[in-house]
Every structure is written in structure tokens, then in C-alpha cells.
Design an enzyme around this catalytic site. Structure first.
Site, PDB file in Angstrom:
ATOM      1  CE1 TYR A 149      -5.045 -27.803 -10.777  1.00 48.19           C
ATOM      2  CE2 TYR A 149      -7.129 -26.476 -10.846  1.00 48.19           C
ATOM      3  CZ  TYR A 149      -5.447 -26.426 -10.319  1.00 48.19           C
ATOM      4  OH  TYR A 149      -5.117 -25.657  -9.497  1.00 48.19           O
ATOM      5  CB  THR A 200     -14.995 -10.638 -10.400  1.00 51.12           C
ATOM      6  OG1 THR A 200     -14.018 -11.132  -9.302  1.00 51.12           O
ATOM      7  CG2 THR A 200     -14.795  -9.200 -11.179  1.00 51.12           C
ATOM      8  CE1 TYR A 246      -2.224 -10.399 -10.208  1.00 49.70           C
ATOM      9  CE2 TYR A 246      -0.145 -11.373  -9.772  1.00 49.70           C
ATOM     10  CZ  TYR A 246      -1.161 -10.541  -9.433  1.00 49.70           C
ATOM     11  OH  TYR A 246      -1.297 -10.147  -8.152  1.00 49.70           O
ATOM     12  CB  SER A 247       3.677 -10.707 -12.666  1.00 46.84           C
ATOM     13  OG  SER A 247       4.290 -11.247 -13.893  1.00 46.84           O
ATOM     14  CB  THR A 262       2.111  -8.732  -6.700  1.00 52.16           C
ATOM     15  OG1 THR A 262       2.672 -10.232  -6.657  1.00 52.16           O
ATOM     16  CG2 THR A 262       2.120  -8.376  -8.006  1.00 52.16           C
ATOM     17  CG  ASP A 263       6.325 -11.579  -4.230  1.00 51.81           C
ATOM     18  OD1 ASP A 263       5.223 -11.723  -5.050  1.00 51.81           O
ATOM     19  OD2 ASP A 263       6.497 -12.429  -3.575  1.00 51.81           O
ATOM     20  CD  GLU A 264       3.193 -13.575  -9.056  1.00 50.93           C
ATOM     21  OE1 GLU A 264       2.734 -13.719 -10.042  1.00 50.93           O
ATOM     22  OE2 GLU A 264       2.482 -14.575  -8.038  1.00 50.93           O
ATOM     23  CB  SER A 287      -5.542 -11.738  -7.603  1.00 48.36           C
ATOM     24  OG  SER A 287      -6.593 -12.590  -7.293  1.00 48.36           O
ATOM     25  CG  HIS A 306       5.622 -22.676 -12.039  1.00 46.74           C
ATOM     26  ND1 HIS A 306       5.424 -23.766 -11.333  1.00 46.74           N
ATOM     27  CD2 HIS A 306       5.530 -21.715 -11.091  1.00 46.74           C
ATOM     28  CE1 HIS A 306       4.887 -23.713 -10.365  1.00 46.74           C
ATOM     29  NE2 HIS A 306       4.644 -22.404  -9.732  1.00 46.74           N
ATOM     30  CE  LYS A 323      -1.155  -5.700  -8.642  1.00 45.57           C
ATOM     31  NZ  LYS A 323      -2.494  -5.314  -8.055  1.00 45.57           N
TER      32      LYS A 323
HETATM   33  P1  NAD Z   1      -8.915 -11.646  -5.023  1.00 45.11           P
HETATM   34  O1  NAD Z   1      -9.061 -12.064  -6.429  1.00 45.11           O
HETATM   35  O2  NAD Z   1      -9.568 -12.464  -3.675  1.00 45.11           O
HETATM   36  O3  NAD Z   1     -10.038 -10.406  -4.824  1.00 45.11           O
HETATM   37  C1  NAD Z   1     -10.046  -9.155  -5.925  1.00 45.11           C
HETATM   38  C2  NAD Z   1     -11.207  -8.398  -5.725  1.00 45.11           C
HETATM   39  O4  NAD Z   1     -11.163  -7.397  -6.834  1.00 45.11           O
HETATM   40  C3  NAD Z   1     -12.603  -9.105  -5.763  1.00 45.11           C
HETATM   41  O5  NAD Z   1     -13.439  -8.850  -4.782  1.00 45.11           O
HETATM   42  C4  NAD Z   1     -13.034  -8.556  -7.171  1.00 45.11           C
HETATM   43  O6  NAD Z   1     -14.463  -8.867  -7.078  1.00 45.11           O
HETATM   44  C5  NAD Z   1     -12.403  -7.337  -7.153  1.00 45.11           C
HETATM   45  N1  NAD Z   1     -12.537  -6.995  -8.582  1.00 45.11           N
HETATM   46  C6  NAD Z   1     -11.905  -7.634  -9.819  1.00 45.11           C
HETATM   47  N2  NAD Z   1     -12.188  -7.129 -10.955  1.00 45.11           N
HETATM   48  C7  NAD Z   1     -12.944  -5.621 -10.465  1.00 45.11           C
HETATM   49  C8  NAD Z   1     -13.324  -4.755 -11.314  1.00 45.11           C
HETATM   50  N3  NAD Z   1     -13.177  -4.730 -12.776  1.00 45.11           N
HETATM   51  N4  NAD Z   1     -13.778  -3.698 -10.437  1.00 45.11           N
HETATM   52  C9  NAD Z   1     -14.069  -3.475  -9.286  1.00 45.11           C
HETATM   53  N5  NAD Z   1     -13.672  -4.665  -8.627  1.00 45.11           N
HETATM   54  C10 NAD Z   1     -12.736  -5.729  -9.163  1.00 45.11           C
HETATM   55  O7  NAD Z   1      -7.504 -10.789  -4.807  1.00 45.11           O
HETATM   56  P2  NAD Z   1      -6.408 -10.765  -3.397  1.00 45.11           P
HETATM   57  O8  NAD Z   1      -5.780 -11.967  -3.600  1.00 45.11           O
HETATM   58  O9  NAD Z   1      -7.259 -10.379  -2.209  1.00 45.11           O
HETATM   59  O10 NAD Z   1      -5.406  -9.630  -3.894  1.00 45.11           O
HETATM   60  C11 NAD Z   1      -5.853  -8.007  -3.849  1.00 45.11           C
HETATM   61  C12 NAD Z   1      -4.836  -7.384  -4.253  1.00 45.11           C
HETATM   62  O11 NAD Z   1      -3.456  -7.633  -3.543  1.00 45.11           O
HETATM   63  C13 NAD Z   1      -4.533  -7.480  -5.727  1.00 45.11           C
HETATM   64  O12 NAD Z   1      -4.270  -6.398  -6.233  1.00 45.11           O
HETATM   65  C14 NAD Z   1      -3.635  -8.329  -6.009  1.00 45.11           C
HETATM   66  O13 NAD Z   1      -2.688  -8.146  -6.989  1.00 45.11           O
HETATM   67  C15 NAD Z   1      -2.577  -8.095  -4.690  1.00 45.11           C
HETATM   68  N6  NAD Z   1      -1.786  -9.099  -3.890  1.00 45.11           N
HETATM   69  C16 NAD Z   1      -2.403 -10.243  -3.600  1.00 45.11           C
HETATM   70  C17 NAD Z   1      -1.609 -11.200  -3.116  1.00 45.11           C
HETATM   71  C18 NAD Z   1      -1.917 -12.457  -2.730  1.00 45.11           C
HETATM   72  O14 NAD Z   1      -1.160 -13.691  -2.337  1.00 45.11           O
HETATM   73  N7  NAD Z   1      -3.343 -12.905  -2.957  1.00 45.11           N
HETATM   74  C19 NAD Z   1       0.085 -10.872  -2.566  1.00 45.11           C
HETATM   75  C20 NAD Z   1       0.230  -9.707  -2.947  1.00 45.11           C
HETATM   76  C21 NAD Z   1      -0.496  -8.735  -3.752  1.00 45.11           C
HETATM   77  O1  DAU Z   2       3.403 -13.566  -4.920  1.00 45.10           O
HETATM   78  C1  DAU Z   2       2.186 -12.927  -4.643  1.00 45.10           C
HETATM   79  C2  DAU Z   2       1.225 -13.532  -5.435  1.00 45.10           C
HETATM   80  O2  DAU Z   2       1.015 -14.890  -4.897  1.00 45.10           O
HETATM   81  C3  DAU Z   2       0.077 -12.642  -5.651  1.00 45.10           C
HETATM   82  O3  DAU Z   2       0.605 -11.600  -6.504  1.00 45.10           O
HETATM   83  C4  DAU Z   2      -1.237 -13.411  -6.536  1.00 45.10           C
HETATM   84  O4  DAU Z   2      -2.263 -12.713  -6.697  1.00 45.10           O
HETATM   85  C5  DAU Z   2      -1.415 -14.922  -5.544  1.00 45.10           C
HETATM   86  O5  DAU Z   2      -2.208 -15.540  -6.403  1.00 45.10           O
HETATM   87  C6  DAU Z   2      -0.162 -15.635  -5.514  1.00 45.10           C
HETATM   88  O6  DAU Z   2       0.432 -16.087  -6.809  1.00 45.10           O
HETATM   89  P1  DAU Z   2       1.135 -17.698  -6.865  1.00 45.10           P
HETATM   90  O7  DAU Z   2       1.062 -18.041  -8.294  1.00 45.10           O
HETATM   91  O8  DAU Z   2       2.366 -17.652  -6.291  1.00 45.10           O
HETATM   92  O9  DAU Z   2      -0.054 -18.178  -5.982  1.00 45.10           O
HETATM   93  P2  DAU Z   2      -0.903 -19.650  -6.125  1.00 45.10           P
HETATM   94  O10 DAU Z   2      -1.257 -19.791  -5.003  1.00 45.10           O
HETATM   95  O11 DAU Z   2      -1.484 -19.755  -7.669  1.00 45.10           O
HETATM   96  O12 DAU Z   2       0.391 -20.722  -6.494  1.00 45.10           O
HETATM   97  C7  DAU Z   2       1.377 -20.765  -5.400  1.00 45.10           C
HETATM   98  C8  DAU Z   2       2.381 -21.944  -5.880  1.00 45.10           C
HETATM   99  O13 DAU Z   2       1.719 -23.236  -5.843  1.00 45.10           O
HETATM  100  C9  DAU Z   2       2.696 -21.640  -7.358  1.00 45.10           C
HETATM  101  O14 DAU Z   2       4.254 -22.073  -7.035  1.00 45.10           O
HETATM  102  C10 DAU Z   2       1.959 -22.439  -8.140  1.00 45.10           C
HETATM  103  C11 DAU Z   2       1.549 -23.719  -7.036  1.00 45.10           C
HETATM  104  N1  DAU Z   2       0.316 -24.598  -7.338  1.00 45.10           N
HETATM  105  C12 DAU Z   2      -0.723 -23.735  -7.380  1.00 45.10           C
HETATM  106  C13 DAU Z   2      -1.763 -24.193  -7.741  1.00 45.10           C
HETATM  107  C14 DAU Z   2      -3.022 -23.381  -7.701  1.00 45.10           C
HETATM  108  C15 DAU Z   2       0.312 -25.699  -7.492  1.00 45.10           C
HETATM  109  O15 DAU Z   2       1.746 -26.527  -7.261  1.00 45.10           O
HETATM  110  N2  DAU Z   2      -0.894 -26.292  -7.831  1.00 45.10           N
HETATM  111  C16 DAU Z   2      -1.839 -25.878  -7.831  1.00 45.10           C
HETATM  112  O16 DAU Z   2      -2.890 -26.360  -7.876  1.00 45.10           O
END
Ligand code: NAD
Ligand code: DAU
Length: 353
Positions: free
Chosen positions: A350, A40, A159-160, A134-136, A89, A293, A163
């Protein structure tokens, strides 16, 4: 060449997935590591160019919502372990369009569970379906304390909720069909290769380009940040030593208010870009808050620390500096991902904030 194990990693072209794939391919040359990803907007094979030619690595372009493709994948490879990261995600995108989150995160996970169940019918020994969550799913902490593995689920965003739905299906397949599963719920990750829709890389990119820094609301929301390689190390440990049927919380023990984090990042960027101290902070722009939020996330990771001996190794300042340096030196990577779809996304998200 014959391999001792065949591991499926879904979402391996994404941010966390690419770090997990790299770790497994390098550390376990006797494992065949199959990365299945739809590619994606968030999936990027450029994240894996350094290991793409390794003998124990395969890439399979697969959409996990497509049952036929998933079945074909399981016919092609004798998987004995699955690490499932593929997901939609980003919370803001889920608010804009929840449908993809239901399809990929819930229906896609159920397709994988069905495929594993059918492939492993009658023989679940040394098999594991590891679901990355995720913790969410635990909701928002409005006061003190931290999420434990016993905290009731209370997801607040599409999203959460998606998940949480997938976690429930994974547990239900363990309870009903005896599928060997394990789940981990991690806090916010940061580090190289994160798509710049997420807070830290978005801010790095905007600071670099002297663009406003959109802080939602008053910037009072708190997140618990963990360096992505520490998460990959926890995943490795849980995959090999975790107990089927169990859940493990993973967190950095590193809580930051968004506004403090953005200011900290501004100071690092001022130094790296040889700007006068305080210049980047002037770009901070408080914008309309994210609907619903979540105020605060914090993880109690004592279970994984005490039972498996995991702990984070990268302190936040060191990790942020490494992350900033990575984005500043990988300009082509950044340029490739912020062209096209990203420009439209940014404009839509934005414009009226
Ligand atoms: P990301 O968005 O960077 O990557 C997601 C990947 O999944 C991408 O490579 C995308 O192409 C693939 N994908 C999406 N839809 C798909 C589909 N239908 N079939 C096959 N592939 C598909 O996400 P990330 O931040 O690397 O998160 C990875 C995992 O970890 C997720 O399950 C997310 O919920 C979890 N997670 C993320 C965080 C964080 O802070 N980023 C924290 C805790 C848990
Ligand atoms: O807690 C784990 C989660 O963390 C994962 O499961 C998600 O996949 C990951 O995207 C992340 O979620 P958050 O919503 O916490 O992450 P994000 O980076 O989008 O935002 C972090 C914080 O910053 C949140 O409180 C929103 C705020 N924010 C985010 C953006 C993109 C801003 O203030 N401005 C911004 O432009």
C-alpha cells in the site's frame, strides 16, 4: 476408537478450511477428521482452539508441495475422502510473486491427486477427492449475466490461472484414471477468521484504527458475497451428495460494488463504535487500481440449488454485523495476525498506491 470414515481436509487452519473442519468435527463424531496444513502466514491454529482436543480431530503439519510428506500422510491414515482447500489465496500476493501459487496450487494439488490415486488404486468405491475452487477461473464479467458450470475458463490473474490449472488437473485425473472427483467454484466469502489482507477484514481493521480505507480504482468492481458458514454447508452437502465428475457453482446471489460495500461497512462500524454517522466514510481513499482487476463476478448457483437443495441462509447485513462483532471482540486474534509479517506486507502493498 474406530471411525466410520477418515477424511483429509487440507488447508484446515485457514479461513474457510477452519469453518469446514469445525463443522465436520462437530457434526460427524464418527469421522476422523485430519487437518493437514503447512501453517503459512494464512494458516492459524488459533482458528480451531475450540475443537482441537476432540477425539475425532488430528492436526498434521504438512506442506502439500513436499511429495514425501504427502506420501507419509497417506501411509499414516486410510483416507476415504479428501476435501482440498490448501492454497495460496490472495490475488494481490499472486501479482507480486506468482511462484508460490504455481507450487502450492498446481504442483501441490497434483501431489495430492497422485497420492489419492495410488492409495485408492483398484478400489475407488465410496472414495472422493473434492477440490475447492473459485469463480475467478471463469474470468471477468464485463456486462450482465452470471457464471454457470458451462462458462469457459478465462482466468486473468496469476492466482486464478493457478486455480484454473489445478481444476484442469483434477478433471484430467477423473477422465484419464477414473479418480472419483468433484469440484466446486465459489464466489467471495466473508466472515470470522478471514485474514485481514482481504477486503472486508482489512476495512474493519482500518476503520477501527482510523486508518485510510484503500479502495482500488473507482470502487466500481463487483463481487458476489457469501457468508463462510453457508459455503461450509454447501461443501458438506457436495461432499456427501455431489455426483463424482460434476462441478457445482456456489454463490450468494448478493452482488455489491466495492464502494457501496465499504460505505455500508462504515455505517455498521459507526454504530458499533458509537461514532457519529458518516465519520468512518471520511477515511475512504481511492488508490491505484489492482493490475488486471476483474470487473465483475456473479455466480449462477441454480445447479446446486435445484439438484442438492442448497441455498444461502445468512442475509448480508446480518452476516456483516456478525463479522464486525467477531473482529471487534477477538482483538487478541487480530493483534496476533497483524503483527510481524502483516506489517511488512501492508507497507509493501500500500506504500505507493
Ligand atoms: P486462506 O489463505 O485463508 O487459507 C489457506 C490455507 O492453506 C492456510 O491455512 C495455509 O496455511 C494453507 N496452505 C497454503 N499453502 C500450503 C501448502 N503448501 N501446504 C499445506 N497447506 C498450505 O484461504 P481461504 O480463503 O480459506 O481459501 C481456501 C480455499 O478456498 C482456497 O483453495 C481458495 O482458492 C478457495 N476459495 C476461496 C474463496 C474466498 O473468498 N476466500 C472463495 C472461493 C474459493
Ligand atoms: O471470488 C472468489 C475469490 O475471492 C477467492 O478465490 C479469493 O481467494 C479471494 O481472495 C477473493 O478474491 P478477490 O480478489 O475478489 O478478494 P479481495 O478481498 O482481495 O478483494 C475484493 C475486492 O475488493 C476486489 O475487487 C479488490 C478490492 N479491494 C481489495 C483490497 C484488499 C480494494 O478495493 N481494496 C483493498 O485493499
Amino acid at each position: 476408537m474406530s471411525f466410520s470414515r477418515t477424511i483429509l481436509i487440507t488447508g484446515g487452519a485457514g479461513f474457510i478450511g477452519s469453518h469446514v473442519v469445525r463443522r465436520f468435527v462437530r457434526k460427524y463424531p464418527s469421522y476422523l477428521v485430519v487437518n493437514a496444513d503447512k501453517l503459512t502466514y494464512a494458516g492459524n491454529l488459533e482458528n480451531l482452539t475450540d475443537i482441537a482436543d476432540r477425539e475425532n480431530y488430528r492436526f498434521e503439519k504438512t506442506d502439500i508441495t513436499d511429495k514425501k510428506s504427502v506420501s507419509a500422510l497417506f501411509r499414516k491414515y486410510p483416507f476415504d475422502g479428501i476435501i482440498h482447500l490448501a492454497a495460496e489465496s490472495h490475488v494481490d500476493r499472486s501479482i507480486d510473486n506468482p511462484d508460490d501459487f504455481v507450487m502450492t496450487n498446481v504442483a501441490g494439488t497434483v501431489n495430492l491427486l497422485n497420492a489419492a490415486l495410488s492409495a485408492w488404486s483398484g478400489n475407488t468405491e465410496n472414495r472422493l477427492f473434492y477440490h475447492i475452487s473459485t469463480d475467478e477461473v471463469y474470468g471477468s464479467l464485463e456486462g450482465g449475466g452470471a457464471f454457470t458450470e458451462q462458462t469457459p475458463y478465462d482466468p486473468k490473474s496469476p492466482y486464478s490461472a493457478s486455480k484454473a490449472g489445478s481444476d484442469h488437473f483434477v478433471r484430467a485425473y477423473h477422465n484419464t484414471y477414473g479418480l472419483p472427483v468433484v469440484i466446486s467454484n465459489c464466489s467471495n466469502n466473508y466472515g470470522p477468521n478471514q485474514f485481514p489482507e482481504k477486503l472486508i477484514p482489512l476495512m474493519i481493521n482500518n476503520i477501527k484504527n482510523n486508518k485510510p480505507l484503500p479502495v482500488y480504482g473507482k470502487g466500481e468492481n463487483v463481487r458476489d458475497w457469501l457468508y463462510v458458514e453457508d459455503h461450509a454447508a454447501a461443501i458438506d452437502l457436495i461432499f456427501h451428495k455431489g455426483k463424482p465428475g460434476e462441478t457445482y457453482n456456489i454463490g450468494g446471489g448478493n452482488e455489491w460494488k466495492n464502494i457501496d460495500l465499504v460505505k455500508f461497512l462504515c455505517r455498521i462500524m459507526d454504530r458499533r463504535l458509537n461514532r457519529e454517522e458518516g465519520i468512518s466514510e471520511k477515511l475512504i481513499n481511492f488508490v491505484r487500481d489492482r493490475p488486471g482487476h476483474d470487473l465483475r463476478y456473479a455466480i449462477d448457483s441454480s445447479k446446486i440449488r435445484n439438484t442438492l437443495g442448497w441455498k444461502p441462509t445468512v442475509n448480508f447485513e446480518e452476516g456483516l454485523e456478525k463479522t464486525v462483532d467477531w473482529y471487534l471482540s477477538n482483538t487478541q486474534w487480530l493483534q496476533n495476525v497483524i503483527s510481524g509479517e502483516y506489517v511488512k506486507y501492508y507497507e509493501k502493498m500500500y506504500r505507493n498506491r
